[in-house]
Design a protein around this motif. Structure first.
Motif, PDB file in Angstrom:
ATOM      1  N   GLY A 231       1.374   3.157  -3.314  1.00 26.72           N
ATOM      2  CA  GLY A 231       0.316   3.843  -4.034  1.00 26.72           C
ATOM      3  C   GLY A 231      -0.089   3.064  -5.273  1.00 26.72           C
ATOM      4  O   GLY A 231      -0.274   1.848  -5.242  1.00 26.72           O
ATOM      5  N   ALA A 232      -0.222   3.775  -6.399  1.00 32.32           N
ATOM      6  CA  ALA A 232      -0.630   3.133  -7.647  1.00 32.32           C
ATOM      7  C   ALA A 232       0.395   2.114  -8.120  1.00 32.32           C
ATOM      8  O   ALA A 232       0.062   1.152  -8.827  1.00 32.32           O
ATOM      9  CB  ALA A 232      -0.850   4.196  -8.723  1.00 32.32           C
TER      10      ALA A 232
ATOM     11  N   ARG B 168      -7.842  -1.422 -10.908  1.00 30.87           N
ATOM     12  CA  ARG B 168      -7.160  -0.508  -9.986  1.00 30.87           C
ATOM     13  C   ARG B 168      -7.740  -0.597  -8.571  1.00 30.87           C
ATOM     14  O   ARG B 168      -8.146   0.372  -7.949  1.00 30.87           O
ATOM     15  CB  ARG B 168      -7.196   0.933 -10.510  1.00 30.87           C
TER      16      ARG B 168
ATOM     17  N   PRO C 135      -3.911   5.695  -2.654  1.00 32.13           N
ATOM     18  CA  PRO C 135      -3.193   6.805  -2.011  1.00 32.13           C
ATOM     19  C   PRO C 135      -1.923   7.154  -2.781  1.00 32.13           C
ATOM     20  O   PRO C 135      -1.448   6.396  -3.629  1.00 32.13           O
ATOM     21  CB  PRO C 135      -2.876   6.250  -0.617  1.00 32.13           C
ATOM     22  N   GLU C 136      -1.384   8.302  -2.437  1.00 33.40           N
ATOM     23  CA  GLU C 136      -0.113   8.707  -3.030  1.00 33.40           C
ATOM     24  C   GLU C 136       1.015   7.800  -2.528  1.00 33.40           C
ATOM     25  O   GLU C 136       0.969   7.299  -1.401  1.00 33.40           O
ATOM     26  CB  GLU C 136       0.203  10.163  -2.654  1.00 33.40           C
ATOM     27  N   ALA C 137       2.018   7.618  -3.367  1.00 33.46           N
ATOM     28  CA  ALA C 137       3.149   6.770  -2.997  1.00 33.46           C
ATOM     29  C   ALA C 137       3.921   7.393  -1.835  1.00 33.46           C
ATOM     30  O   ALA C 137       4.208   8.594  -1.847  1.00 33.46           O
ATOM     31  CB  ALA C 137       4.065   6.548  -4.191  1.00 33.46           C
ATOM     32  N   ALA C 138       4.233   6.554  -0.839  1.00 28.39           N
ATOM     33  CA  ALA C 138       4.981   7.028   0.319  1.00 28.39           C
ATOM     34  C   ALA C 138       6.406   6.501   0.338  1.00 28.39           C
ATOM     35  O   ALA C 138       7.241   6.991   1.104  1.00 28.39           O
ATOM     36  CB  ALA C 138       4.262   6.624   1.600  1.00 28.39           C
TER      37      ALA C 138
ATOM     38  N   HIS D 211      -9.930   5.755  -4.780  1.00 25.57           N
ATOM     39  CA  HIS D 211      -8.643   6.112  -5.373  1.00 25.57           C
ATOM     40  C   HIS D 211      -7.496   5.611  -4.502  1.00 25.57           C
ATOM     41  O   HIS D 211      -7.580   5.619  -3.265  1.00 25.57           O
ATOM     42  CB  HIS D 211      -8.534   7.633  -5.537  1.00 25.57           C
TER      43      HIS D 211
ATOM     44  N   ARG E  30       0.800  -1.226   0.000  1.00 25.86           N
ATOM     45  CA  ARG E  30       0.000   0.000   0.000  1.00 25.86           C
ATOM     46  C   ARG E  30       0.834   1.278   0.000  1.00 25.86           C
ATOM     47  O   ARG E  30       0.457   2.264  -0.640  1.00 25.86           O
ATOM     48  CB  ARG E  30      -0.944  -0.015   1.212  1.00 25.86           C
TER      49      ARG E  30
END
Length: 647
Positions: free
Chosen positions: A54-55, A276, A207-210, A205, A51
């Motif tokens: 992100g994408a 996705r 989450p943004e990549a961390a 959607h 997770r």
């Protein structure tokens, strides 16, 4: 019919054992629910680890799933051979015992026992968690729901493996058909849309990549995804449950489990990337599982969606059934070798090993209660036991084929054994590497607990065996029959009152020995029984002593003892010691007349002093005192007295 009979069914005869065995149709719901249910939380565990990407997690899930499916294929081929080599019981315990020795087999047994208990707790908890996420109003009742499902699964398995397989067949096959249709529709939509299908209900959607992709992150995701394979060994462990020919039914069941599980894992990974779908944070409101997002994206949230999710909830909640089928059989094998108490090897009223079932239910119930029905923290421990048993079993099979090669009588036979050896060697190596990866990735998350608990379980198993070895050493004394003590014993007859019950016991005592003493205890019910003992003396002289003299027999004498503290056994033991000293150490036999309660309500109508007296005398009487029960049947007045002797 009694309440137990109504719940569990009639007591089955031994000749019906073959009729209670299962085929592949019942084998899938009986042994495959663990594997099928793990398809829900295996991919989710891997996506949860990914997770932070992100994408980019969607691009990595395929690289994680591919080795898991490949390992599943290796396990399938390896266990196919194990089932053929051990058609009655191919579990890791038996394979390790015959090929690697006692210590290795105990390690396999400890790993399996821990895995089975965790499977019950985690499976039921996962099912209830999914139900509560769909119906949030049930959240305050998580623990009662968990314990209720545990009780249901326990009762069904106490009725027999065949009953469990048939009862759980509907939700199992509904789950398989529903998600086969969902995956088929999703794959069709993906292919026809050029790889970018339009979701009916768009997933949240990502989450943004961390953080960036790393080998360590992929290894951790692989370790999480490996929880999807925890039920693969169930068929080999439960081979004794299959009807003839067991190998055919075992192979069919194993094939069905692996094909369905592999298809689900590959299909979920493929469609999660296409639609996705990623893992959501379970601690946040609005959480939805990966399979819930995927199903709604493919088919929407109509009737079909709820049928599919309902079947998933049932499979997750009932996945504990796999443990209830295999755990008692494992315990039976271990108990037969003396490493568990012998009741684990005794068949119950429905031709299943009831003690193992009840023990599993109790331990899983304790875990659920301690964790309040939320066992997410136990998941890191989940795959350790499974992969430990995979490795032990495959290593044992390697030793098996090496021995077979040495004893082969032809080049063709030797070549066949070498092929089998290569397959199991690959299985042992891959599962061993996977075990190291899982331990490394999950050690600090809780896997260390399993590493600590396994040796403790082994110590406990060896302590049980030491006890049985000590008992055997003490009672084993081969030689001719010892005829030194053939003199009749001095017989004490415990009398609560002079009635037909005491009459029968006294007559039986006089047939055993000329030295008979009637013993009556006063003040058992308080200090106001003096009048009763005066009446008893008069009755004894009239009804016992005079008839005995007329028959030319030595009349039994009556001894009245005071039970100042209302304890039954102490005055009798004291009298027995006095008589032993007086009669030169002769054996003392205590006859206890007992009313046999044949109706349920009669149990609460009596004091059960005879039962308590027998228990106390056996515990404190020593080797020179024998206890004999003389039953009196209230409802069958003509039933013969058949004394039950216990020394």
């Amino acid at each position: 019919m009694s309440i137990v009979g109504l719940i569990l069914g009639r007591r089955l005869a031994n000749r019906e054992y073959g009729e209670r065995k299962i085929g592949a149709f019942e084998g899938l719901p009986a042994m495959g629910l663990d594997g099928l249910g793990s398809s829900a939380y295996g991919p989710e565990a891997a996506l949860t680890v990914l997770r932070p990407l992100g994408a980019a997690s969607l691009a990595s899930i395929g690289w994680v799933t591919a080795p898991i499916v490949a390992l599943l294929v290796v396990l399938f081929v390896s266990y196919w051979q194990t089932i053929r080599a051990y058609p009655t019981n191919g579990g890791a315990y038996v394979v390790a015992k015959e090929n690697l020795g006692t210590n290795a087999s105990l390690l396999a047994a400890a790993a399996l026992m821990i895995d089975y208990v965790l499977n019950v707790a985690v499976g039921i908890s996962a099912g209830v968690a999914a139900l509560v996420s769909a119906v949030p109003a049930l959240h305050p009742y998580i623990l009662p729901l968990c314990l209720g499902i545990l009780l249901l699964v326990t009762i069904v398995n106490l009725r027999g493996t065949l009953d469990a397989g048939r009862l759980f067949a509907l939700p199992t096959y509904t789950f398989v058909a529903s998600f086969a249709a969902i995956l088929g529709i999703g794959i069709y939509n993906t292919v026809t849309s050029g790889g970018s299908p339009h979701p009916v209900v768009p997933p949240p959607h990502l989450p943004e990549a961390a953080e960036a992709v790393s080998v360590w992150l992929l290894l951790r995701a692989f370790a999480g995804g490996c929880t999807a394979m925890t039920g693969v060994e169930a068929v080999s462990n439960g081979m004794s449950a299959f009807r003839e020919p067991p190998v055919k039914h075992g192979h069919r069941t194993l094939t069905a489990i692996v094909v369905i599980l592999g298809s689900l894992l590959a299909g979920i990974a493929y469609l999660a990337t296409a639609y996705r779908v990623g893992a959501m944070d379970q601690t946040q409101g609005g959480y939805r599982s990966v399979l819930s997002q995927l199903a709604s994206a493919v088919i929407g949230e109509g009737v079909f969606y709820y049928v599919a999710m309902g079947s998933l909830l049932c499979v997750l909640a009932l996945s504990a059934n796999t443990s209830f089928v295999d755990f008692p059989r494992l315990c039976r094998a271990v108990a037969q070798d003396g490493f568990l108490p012998k009741p684990f090897a005794v068949v119950g009223r429905r031709l299943v090993f009831s003690v193992g079932i009840l023990y599993l239910a109790a331990t899983a119930g304790i875990l659920l209660t301690v964790f309040g029905g939320i066992t997410d923290h136990l998941i890191p421990l989940f795959a350790i036991g499974a992969f430990m048993t995979f490795t032990m079993s495959q290593t044992g099979m390697v030793a098996h084929w090496l021995r077979a090669i040495r004893h082969a009588t032809s080049a063709r036979e030797r070549w066949a054994h070498k092929v089998h050896l290569a397959i199991n060697a690959v299985g042992a190596t891959t599962t061993g590497v996977a075990l190291i990866v899982i331990l490394s990735a999950k050690f600090l998350e809780g896997a260390w607990i399993t590493v600590v608990v396994m040796p403790l379980v082994i110590v406990l198993l060896k302590a049980v065996r030491s006890y049985y070895d000590e008992v055997a050493a003490r009672v084993r004394e081969p030689g001719p029959l010892d005829l030194r003590e053939t003199e009749p014993p001095v017989v004490l007859v415990a009398l609560e009152d002079w009635n037909k019950v005491g009459d029968r016991a006294l007559a039986f005592a006089m047939s055993l020995s000329p030295d008979v003493v009637g013993v009556h205890l006063i003040q058992l019910e308080g200090p106001d029984e003096e009048e009763r003992h005066r009446i008893l003396r008069a009755q004894w002289k009239k009804d016992v002593e005079e008839p005995a003299r007329r028959a030319g027999l030595a009349p039994p004498r009556l001894v009245i003892l005071r039970a100042g503290r209302r304890t039954i056994y102490e005055p009798i033991l004291e009298l027995a010691r006095e008589l032993q000293a007086r009669f030169g150490g002769r054996r003392i036999a205590v006859l206890i007349p007992e009313l046999v309660q044949q109706r349920w309500y009669q149990t609460i109508m009596h004091t059960h002093r005879a039962r308590r007296l027998r228990s106390r005398l056996l515990k404190h009487g020593g080797p020179r005192l024998t206890v004999v029960n003389v039953p009196w049947y209230l409802d069958e007045m003509e039933a013969p007295a058949r004394p039950r002797v216990a020394a």
